[in-house]
Design an enzyme around this catalytic site. Structure first.
Site, mmCIF file in Angstrom:
data_model
loop_
_atom_site.group_PDB
_atom_site.id
_atom_site.type_symbol
_atom_site.label_atom_id
_atom_site.label_comp_id
_atom_site.label_asym_id
_atom_site.label_seq_id
_atom_site.Cartn_x
_atom_site.Cartn_y
_atom_site.Cartn_z
ATOM 1 N N ASP A 55 0.839 -1.200 0.000
ATOM 2 C CA ASP A 55 0.000 0.000 0.000
ATOM 3 C C ASP A 55 0.871 1.247 0.000
ATOM 4 O OD1 ASP A 55 -2.681 1.415 0.517
ATOM 5 O OD2 ASP A 55 -1.487 2.069 2.219
ATOM 6 N N GLU A 126 -1.120 -5.259 -4.393
ATOM 7 C CA GLU A 126 -0.311 -4.482 -3.452
ATOM 8 C C GLU A 126 0.733 -5.368 -2.783
ATOM 9 O OE1 GLU A 126 -3.199 -0.842 -1.994
ATOM 10 O OE2 GLU A 126 -3.323 -2.746 -0.919
#
Length: 246
Positions: A55, A126
């Protein structure tokens, strides 16, 4: 270090080929394997921690791309565009292009179940970015192929401003700076179904009215109010405003 299962390593090598990374690239295969293992396979050995790292990686990579590509943009535009580029929807789109679902290990409880597929794709995407970053501790394995997609999506969004999600951008900005979320108050001011000003929304940050907007739907009105508020707050140099919200 190679994986114990040569079949799994061969499978992951095919993914790197799809990303057009060189065959001799230095990758932590154990991390890449973990990045593509869902929690339904193992409650402890799965991609969740790598997703947390990824992230941050995708936000950094996108920030670098935007600053290099659009050096004259104000920071408010950077934040608004990044919030869309790193959304689950966009990340899942990229993951789908590379066929991540073919490499993602999932338990029988979700195998073949399309519910939640977009979320799983975005999360594993991610996580893969996290694994690639931790393999080199830089973006050398990420940006060479990710930039192409960021460029495509950025141009698409810039050509159609209505695609910009100012509600998400405003929330991200206020949480980062003031540790709070904006609050919306919406009223129906017209009974005409197709009236473009049927709903009127106001957005408040820490009990201060910072934007208003109208729209055919509640969602559209909130987006209009968020746009006004976001552009005001992110581009403001008014010390009184900042001190009031601080």
């Amino acid at each position: 270090m190679s994986l114990p299962d040569p079949r799994r390593q061969k499978q992951l090598m095919k993914l790197l080929e799809r990303l057009e990374l060189p065959p001799d690239v230095s990758v932590r295969w154990d991390l890449l394997d973990l990045a593509l293992t869902h929690s339904t396979v193992s409650p402890t050995e799965n991609y969740e921690q790598l997703e947390f790292m990824g992230d941050a990686v995708v936000r950094l990579a996108t920030a670098e791309f935007l600053m290099e590509t659009y050096p004259d943009w104000p920071v408010g535009e950077f934040a608004a565009l990044r919030s869309i580029l790193v959304s689950d929807r966009r990340l899942a789109q990229i993951a789908d292009r590379y066929g991540f679902d073919r490499f993602l290990l999932v338990g029988s409880s979700v195998a073949g179940n399309r519910a939640g597929q977009e979320t799983r794709l975005a999360e594993s995407f991610e996580a893969v970015l996290g694994a690639l970053y931790l393999s080199t501790h830089d973006l050398s394995l990420v940006r060479p192929w990710l930039d192409t997609h960021l460029q495509e999506f950025a141009e698409e969004i810039r050509s159609d401003p209505a695609r910009q999600n100012y509600k998400a951008a405003l929330q991200e900005w206020t949480q980062a700076r003031y540790q709070c979320r904006p609050e919306y108050q919406v009223q129906e001011v017209s009974q005409i179904y197709n009236d473009t000003k049927r709903f009127r929304a106001e957005v408040w940050v820490r009990d201060r009215h910072v934007g208003s907007g109208s729209g055919r739907s509640i969602k559209a009105a909130e987006q209009a109010a968020a746009q006004e508020a976001f552009l005001l707050l992110s581009q403001s140099s008014n010390p009184d405003l900042d001190s009031h919200l601080a």
